[in-house]
Motif scaffolding. Structure first.
Motif, mmCIF file in Angstrom:
data_model
loop_
_atom_site.group_PDB
_atom_site.id
_atom_site.type_symbol
_atom_site.label_atom_id
_atom_site.label_comp_id
_atom_site.label_asym_id
_atom_site.label_seq_id
_atom_site.Cartn_x
_atom_site.Cartn_y
_atom_site.Cartn_z
ATOM 1 N N VAL A 215 32.544 -14.149 -16.307
ATOM 2 C CA VAL A 215 33.047 -12.815 -15.961
ATOM 3 C C VAL A 215 31.930 -11.994 -15.326
ATOM 4 N N SER A 216 30.723 -12.110 -15.856
ATOM 5 C CA SER A 216 29.591 -11.391 -15.272
ATOM 6 C C SER A 216 29.412 -11.786 -13.812
ATOM 7 N N VAL B 87 34.074 -19.324 -18.118
ATOM 8 C CA VAL B 87 33.501 -19.686 -19.419
ATOM 9 C C VAL B 87 32.662 -18.515 -19.925
ATOM 10 N N PRO B 88 32.454 -18.395 -21.232
ATOM 11 C CA PRO B 88 31.592 -17.331 -21.748
ATOM 12 C C PRO B 88 30.149 -17.508 -21.262
ATOM 13 N N THR B 89 29.462 -16.390 -21.065
ATOM 14 C CA THR B 89 28.079 -16.421 -20.594
ATOM 15 C C THR B 89 27.182 -17.188 -21.556
ATOM 16 N N PHE B 90 27.345 -16.925 -22.850
ATOM 17 C CA PHE B 90 26.598 -17.648 -23.882
ATOM 18 C C PHE B 90 27.556 -18.631 -24.543
ATOM 19 N N SER B 91 27.500 -19.868 -24.126
ATOM 20 C CA SER B 91 28.382 -20.899 -24.682
ATOM 21 C C SER B 91 27.964 -22.242 -24.104
ATOM 22 N N ILE B 92 28.447 -23.308 -24.702
ATOM 23 C CA ILE B 92 28.225 -24.633 -24.101
ATOM 24 C C ILE B 92 29.230 -24.769 -22.967
ATOM 25 N N GLN B 93 28.771 -24.454 -21.772
ATOM 26 C CA GLN B 93 29.637 -24.373 -20.599
ATOM 27 C C GLN B 93 29.928 -25.746 -20.003
ATOM 28 N N SER C 144 15.777 -10.859 -20.502
ATOM 29 C CA SER C 144 14.404 -11.296 -20.749
ATOM 30 C C SER C 144 13.585 -10.234 -21.469
ATOM 31 N N LEU C 145 14.015 -8.970 -21.331
ATOM 32 C CA LEU C 145 13.363 -7.852 -22.015
ATOM 33 C C LEU C 145 14.136 -7.436 -23.266
ATOM 34 N N ASN C 146 15.155 -8.222 -23.624
ATOM 35 C CA ASN C 146 16.047 -7.917 -24.753
ATOM 36 C C ASN C 146 16.692 -6.541 -24.593
ATOM 37 N N VAL C 147 17.124 -6.251 -23.375
ATOM 38 C CA VAL C 147 17.880 -5.028 -23.086
ATOM 39 C C VAL C 147 19.355 -5.377 -23.162
ATOM 40 N N MET C 148 19.956 -5.084 -24.300
ATOM 41 C CA MET C 148 21.331 -5.511 -24.571
ATOM 42 C C MET C 148 22.209 -4.377 -25.104
ATOM 43 N N ASN D 137 26.234 -9.720 -22.060
ATOM 44 C CA ASN D 137 26.889 -9.693 -23.373
ATOM 45 C C ASN D 137 28.188 -8.901 -23.358
ATOM 46 N N HIS D 138 28.747 -8.681 -22.166
ATOM 47 C CA HIS D 138 30.050 -8.013 -22.071
ATOM 48 C C HIS D 138 31.129 -8.927 -22.636
ATOM 49 N N GLY D 139 31.977 -8.402 -23.482
ATOM 50 C CA GLY D 139 33.032 -9.220 -24.084
ATOM 51 C C GLY D 139 33.891 -8.375 -24.991
ATOM 52 N N GLU D 140 33.864 -8.678 -26.291
ATOM 53 C CA GLU D 140 34.649 -7.888 -27.235
ATOM 54 C C GLU D 140 34.210 -6.430 -27.216
#
Length: 499
Positions: free
Chosen positions: A185-186, A220-226, A258-262, A299-302
């Motif tokens: 989606v990103s 597929v989700p950004t963080f997942s086994i794609q 990379s800067l943990n800006v979430m 991390n866009h999602g729920e």
């Protein structure tokens, strides 16, 4: 770069597919540290410009350089292919790769800095309706991937009719690794294919351009086994088949990762040749004047997590110009920074507008050029001029951040790599003072961020806080005593900008 011979260790592998080079980094799962990194080619990668404003690259060139970088880091570290736990991919945003049913590119990739599609995006904005585009896409279709595809459809119909799927550069590298075609989606949002209001592929855009949704890859989700590395890619790269590909993100969202800006209100920024400010927004919103771009963050999602992207062309390039043209001959940047700091805050009424590197989106695509205001031949020196330049660059960042704040973003923390303009104490203190935000500086890298993103996607890390717990903190800069003087200089700068 570290060069460690590690035994009995497990690793994460990150790739950063840039337009200048492909970088690979190997990160130890146990320590979270980078144990080897390499980039290819060693001179800047070629960009084909057959006509003015065009910019293309052969996707197979990315793959060839990725293979060289992979071989290099495996040789440096002594790591074995079967010791790699997961792979993550960062990539140059907005590029268009068209492949046939066999997964072969039908033409060179039209990359991010190619401007041929601008008229197509402008026409779509008018035809669909500006307000509707902004409400649903959060941007004008502009010069993004969808508009590049519209150019192909009109100008290369034979290519268009043979397209099986379209993808972004990172999607193509994942295809080469796994044989599977998918996207996120990103990624779709950066191409202007995503409708945020309806949370689906944009029917308005697809219908206007005459695109079938069949052209869009599986999401597929950004963080997942794609997908997983297949036998063919494993043999080419010296890796083991079955390694999960568990993260991908465009270069600016990945820099933020990379800067943990979430979290909403956090900002990642860079100050290279051009400057980028990328802030996280916790609600769907947009700038009505389209002075910034808004995409789905990694991390866009729920929860709504949008990345608001501000790009300023005239930043580090102005500082480099000052070093070449104004600073005493032969001094380095550190000495130049010290010279600038010897002048008082506000440079005794001297202001520099830094927009001398092309049209600025934050100024609604106006190109006012760079300019010097308030110079007094009796008091102003080289130190004043260099200080005014660095202050002017910081003020341009603050000017764009005001747009973000008007969208509902409360900026409290600015994170940046300890590099380029952020090596200047004057620049970073000015930015902290004018924004009121705390600046945190880190030793970071996009390919390392992609590797750690893979660790999150594969479940090795529970979240980004754990993944980046070992991020090396270099410095913290808080607003200090000169805040009022800096803000007064900023107000004068804005008056001179808006004349």
């Amino acid at each position: 770069m570290l060069n460690l011979k590690c035994e009995n260790n497990m690793y994460l592998l990150g790739y950063d597919i840039g337009s200048s080079s492909v970088k690979a980094s190997l990160v130890s799962v146990e320590t979270g540290k980078c144990v080897a990194s390499a980039f290819y080619p060693k001179t800047e990668a070629a960009i084909k410009a057959v006509k003015p404003g065009w910019a293309e690259q052969d996707p197979e060139m990315w793959w060839a350089n990725l293979k060289l970088a992979t071989a290099d880091i495996l040789a440096q570290s002594g790591a074995k292919g079967n010791e790699i736990e997961a792979i993550g991919i960062s990539y140059q945003m907005h590029g268009l790769v068209c492949v046939d049913a066999a997964g072969k590119p039908l033409r060179d990739s039209i990359i991010w800095c190619d401007s041929r599609a601008v008229p197509y995006g402008n026409q779509a904005f008018e035809a669909i309706g500006g307000e509707k585009c902004l409400e649903h896409l959060l941007n004008s279709p502009g010069n993004f991937t969808a508009s590049k595809l519209a150019w192909v459809k009109e100008n290369e119909p034979e290519v268009f009719k043979n397209i099986y799927k379209i993808m972004l550069p990172g999607d193509y590298i994942a295809l080469k690794l796994s044989g599977e075609i998918c996207t996120t989606v990103s990624g779709l949002s950066e191409g202007m294919f995503w409708d945020f209001k309806n949370n689906e592929i944009s029917k308005d855009l697809m219908q206007y351009y005459g695109f079938s949704e069949d052209l869009i890859a599986k999401i597929v989700p950004t963080f997942s086994i794609q997908s997983k590395v297949n036998e063919a890619a494993a043999a080419e790269l010296g890796l083991a088949a079955g390694i999960p590909i568990s993260y991908r993100g465009g270069d600016q969202p990945n820099n933020a990762l990379s800067l943990n800006v979430m979290k909403p209100g956090e900002v990642a920024t860079t100050g290279g040749t051009s400057g980028v400010v990328y802030g996280v927004l916790g609600e769907v919103n947009y700038d009505k004047l389209s002075r910034v771009n808004t995409f789905a963050h990694v991390n866009h999602g729920e929860q709504t997590r949008l990345g608001v992207l501000l790009c300023i062309n005239g930043t580090g390039i102005l500082n480099a110009w000052m070093k070449r043209t104004v600073a005493p001959e032969g001094i380095g940047y550190a000495e130049m920074n010290e010279l600038a700091a010897s002048a008082p805050v506000g440079a005794e009424g001297l202001s520099i507008i830094p927009f001398g590197n092309g049209a600025e989106r934050v100024l609604q695509n106006e190109n006012p050029g760079a300019s010097i205001h308030g110079i007094n031949f009796n008091i102003h020196t080289k130190a004043h001029i260099i200080r005014a330049a660095q202050e002017g660059i910081a003020f341009s960042f603050a000017y764009g951040m005001e747009v973000m704040e008007n969208m509902g973003m409360e900026i409290k923390t600015i994170k940046a790599g300890h590099a380029n303009l952020f090596l200047s104490p004057l620049f970073r203190q000015t930015l902290a003072n004018v924004t009121g935000a705390t600046i945190e500086l880190y030793d970071t890298d996009g390919s390392v961020g992609a590797a750690k993103g893979a660790g999150i996607g594969a479940g090795i890390y529970k979240d980004s806080d754990e993944a980046f717990a070992t991020l090396e903190h270099k410095a913290t800069v808080k607003p200090e005593a000169d805040v009022e003087a800096v803000k007064a200089a900023y107000e004068l700068w804005k008056q001179r900008l808006n004349k």
